[in-house]
Structure formats: structure tokens, C-alpha cells
Motif scaffolding. Structure first.
Motif, short mmCIF file in Angstrom:
data_model
loop_
_atom_site.label_atom_id
_atom_site.label_comp_id
_atom_site.label_asym_id
_atom_site.label_seq_id
_atom_site.Cartn_x
_atom_site.Cartn_y
_atom_site.Cartn_z
N GLY A 117 0.81 -1.21 0.00
CA GLY A 117 0.00 0.00 0.00
C GLY A 117 0.84 1.26 0.00
N MET A 118 1.95 1.24 0.74
CA MET A 118 2.84 2.40 0.78
C MET A 118 3.54 2.58 -0.56
SD MET A 118 4.36 1.76 4.60
CE MET A 118 5.30 3.27 4.79
N THR B 44 -6.42 -3.06 2.51
CA THR B 44 -5.59 -1.98 1.97
C THR B 44 -6.25 -1.34 0.76
OG1 THR B 44 -3.59 -3.12 2.75
CG2 THR B 44 -3.30 -1.40 1.09
N ARG B 45 -6.86 -2.18 -0.07
CA ARG B 45 -7.54 -1.65 -1.26
C ARG B 45 -8.67 -0.70 -0.87
NH1 ARG B 45 -9.58 -6.35 -4.10
NH2 ARG B 45 -11.50 -6.10 -2.94
N ASP B 46 -9.46 -1.09 0.12
CA ASP B 46 -10.57 -0.23 0.56
C ASP B 46 -10.06 1.10 1.11
OD1 ASP B 46 -12.36 -2.17 -0.18
OD2 ASP B 46 -12.81 -2.87 1.84
N ASN C 3 -10.61 5.10 -0.70
CA ASN C 3 -11.06 6.32 -0.04
C ASN C 3 -10.02 7.43 -0.12
OD1 ASN C 3 -13.61 5.35 0.80
ND2 ASN C 3 -12.68 4.26 2.50
N GLU C 4 -8.75 7.06 0.01
CA GLU C 4 -7.69 8.07 -0.10
C GLU C 4 -7.62 8.63 -1.52
OE1 GLU C 4 -3.98 6.62 1.38
OE2 GLU C 4 -4.72 6.40 3.43
N LEU C 5 -7.83 7.76 -2.51
CA LEU C 5 -7.83 8.23 -3.90
C LEU C 5 -8.95 9.25 -4.12
CD1 LEU C 5 -7.02 8.21 -6.87
CD2 LEU C 5 -8.41 6.14 -7.16
N LEU C 6 -10.14 8.98 -3.60
CA LEU C 6 -11.24 9.92 -3.75
C LEU C 6 -10.92 11.26 -3.09
CD1 LEU C 6 -14.39 7.64 -3.24
CD2 LEU C 6 -13.54 8.64 -5.38
N ILE D 216 -16.21 -4.72 -10.37
CA ILE D 216 -17.46 -3.98 -10.57
C ILE D 216 -17.72 -3.05 -9.40
CG2 ILE D 216 -19.95 -4.19 -10.90
CD1 ILE D 216 -19.43 -6.97 -12.10
N GLU D 217 -17.55 -3.57 -8.19
CA GLU D 217 -17.81 -2.78 -6.99
C GLU D 217 -16.92 -1.55 -6.93
OE1 GLU D 217 -16.70 -3.80 -2.59
OE2 GLU D 217 -18.71 -4.61 -2.96
N GLU D 218 -15.65 -1.73 -7.26
CA GLU D 218 -14.70 -0.62 -7.25
C GLU D 218 -15.10 0.44 -8.27
OE1 GLU D 218 -10.18 -0.81 -6.48
OE2 GLU D 218 -10.41 -1.23 -8.63
N ALA D 219 -15.50 0.01 -9.46
CA ALA D 219 -15.90 0.94 -10.50
C ALA D 219 -17.11 1.77 -10.07
CB ALA D 219 -16.22 0.17 -11.79
N ILE D 220 -18.11 1.13 -9.48
CA ILE D 220 -19.31 1.86 -9.04
C ILE D 220 -18.97 2.83 -7.92
CG2 ILE D 220 -21.62 1.64 -8.04
CD1 ILE D 220 -21.75 -1.18 -9.26
N TYR D 221 -18.14 2.38 -6.99
CA TYR D 221 -17.83 3.21 -5.82
C TYR D 221 -17.04 4.46 -6.19
CZ TYR D 221 -16.24 4.44 -1.12
OH TYR D 221 -15.99 5.11 0.06
#
Length: 258
Positions: free
Chosen positions: A142-143, A173-175, A179-182, A199-204
Motif C-alpha cells: 500500500g505504501m 488496503t484496497r478499501d 477512499n484516499e484516492l477519492l 465492478i464494486e470498485e468501478a461503481i464506488y
């Protein structure tokens, strides 16, 4: 239509010796609005990563055009308003966090003191202050991906290209990084083209989702994401979110032959 990034009839094939070439991207057209977060979703091997490399100038297109603000950047290398974040991090193992983030600026000829100031700013933005002198092998996955974010942002691209940046990370780490990316996207105000197989990542994450056909890649469906911003993880359990996920899954499943 005014577009930040426009792909017009883009095509790419790869030779296979005496065999017929593999047609990976075929007559691909897409408009990406200014400051839009657009996700590209499709089955494995459909040409999503090839598409990003064409846009970034890492691969030459066989046919078609790539335009940014109406300016033709087809086959133009060296950035030209684009920054790339890879799934595999692609950090230089012999360079520290600071030096990895400085790399693009160094290639652009930015003076040492200025590029160090810029690099430190983005290292702080992605939450890595205190790790400037660390090398990639001393950082978690993640770092390392945060270093990749900072390196891409440091050159101040107009368009951020992201090739499954969370695909190699564990779920937790992905989750966190989603949020950090947003947060970073809202602060930095970038146009983002985000390739994912989730799919979930794309929608979120996205404003719109381009569902890509099996190769040769073409846009099969364009889907508007109805959820307001800022996004919160609670929407992942919203019935509308789950219904949308199922609808997209049916689209993907109908296009894949086993």
C-alpha cells in the motif's frame, strides 16, 4: 461534444510471427469529460491495459487518434499532460521514496531544489511523510502504491491514468486506498481514467463506467453512476448499489465466452 480526452477509432494489434496478429483494440471511441472520474471495466485480457498505454504514448497506435482538449497527442511520449499509475508499482528499487517521486520532474529538467519541494508536497499529500528516505523494499504494498500516486501527481498531469492500481493489494488496503484516492482526486481536481476488473470498485469510485467488450476492445455499454459525492462506504450496502452491481455483472457475463 467538448471533451478533456477523446479517443477516435483507436486500433492496436500485435504480430504473432506467421500466425494472424492479435487484434487487441478495435475502432475504439470514447469521450472523457473534464474533471470526470471514468472507470473502464471489462473481462481479463480484453485490452484495458493496452488502451491506457496507447493513451500514455507507451505504445504506438495502428490507427485512430487521441486528443486532449482538441489537441492531437497520438503516439506522443513523455507525458504531455498525462500521468500513469501502474498495478505493479514500477518503482525504481535503487531510489528512495523522495527520488522515486522526483523522477518525472528530473526527466523534465526541473531544478533540484524545486523538484524536491514538489516531491515532498506530494509525499505529504499521500500520507508518507517520514518515509522520504525509505526504499521500496522497506515499504508495504500500500505504501509503494502511495509512492506511485505521488510520482504521477508530481508532474501535475491534466489526466491521471490508473491501470488496476489496487489489483495486487489485499482487500483491507484496497478499501483504504480507494477512499484516499477519492480524497486526493477531490483536492487535486484531475480527470481520471481508471481501469479495473472490479465492478464494486468501478461503481464506488466513478462518475461513469465504460464496459468494454472482449477483444478487440470496444465500448459495449456506458453507464452513469447515480450516487452523489462525496462517497462513503455505506453506499456499498445500498440496494441500488447491489442492483447496479448485478446489472453490470450480467452485461459482462453475457459478453464472455468460456
Amino acid at each position: 461534444m467538448n471533451a478533456k480526452l477523446e479517443l477516435r477509432n483507436l486500433s492496436k494489434s500485435f504480430p504473432r510471427g506467421k500466425a494472424d496478429p492479435i487484434h487487441v483494440v478495435g475502432d475504439f471511441s470514447l469521450h472523457i469529460k473534464n474533471l470526470e472520474f471514468l472507470a473502464v471495466l471489462g473481462p481479463s485480457g480484453c485490452g484495458k491495459s493496452t488502451l491506457l498505454r496507447l493513451i500514455d504514448g507507451l505504445l504506438p497506435a495502428d490507427h485512430g487518434h487521441i486528443l486532449m482538449d482538441g489537441r492531437d497527442i497520438t503516439n506522443v511520449t513523455g507525458g504531455e499532460g498525462r500521468g500513469m499509475v501502474f498495478q505493479s508499482f514500477d518503482l525504481f528499487p535503487w531510489r528512495s521514496t523522495l527520488k522515486n517521486v522526483e523522477f518525472g520532474l528530473e526527466a523534465q529538467g526541473v531544478a533540484r531544489a524545486e523538484r524536491e519541494d514538489i516531491a515532498r508536497h506530494y509525499i505529504n499529500l499521500v500520507g508518507l511523510s517520514g518515509f522520504e528516505a525509505s526504499y521500496p523494499h522497506e515499504l508495504s504494498g500500500g505504501m509503494q502504491q502511495r509512492v506511485g500516486f505521488a510520482r504521477a501527481l508530481a508532474i501535475k498531469p491534466e489526466v491521471l491514468l490508473m491501470d488496476e492500481p489496487f489489483g495486487a493489494l489485499d482487500v483491507q488496503t484496497r478499501d483504504i486506498l480507494q477512499n484516499e484516492l477519492l480524497d486526493i482526486w477531490e483536492k487535486e481536481q484531475k480527470t481520471v481514467l481508471f481501469v479495473t476488473h472490479s465492478i464494486e470498485e468501478a461503481i464506488y469510485l466513478a462518475d461513469r463506467i465504460a464496459v468494454i467488450s472482449p477483444r478487440p476492445a470496444k465500448v459495449d455499454h456506458m453507464i452513469e453512476v447515480p450516487f452523489e459525492r462525496p462517497r462513503h462506504e455505506a453506499i456499498k450496502s445500498d440496494p441500488k448499489f447491489l442492483e447496479m452491481r448485478q446489472e453490470i455483472w450480467q452485461i459482462l457475463k453475457s459478453g464472455v465466452q468460456v
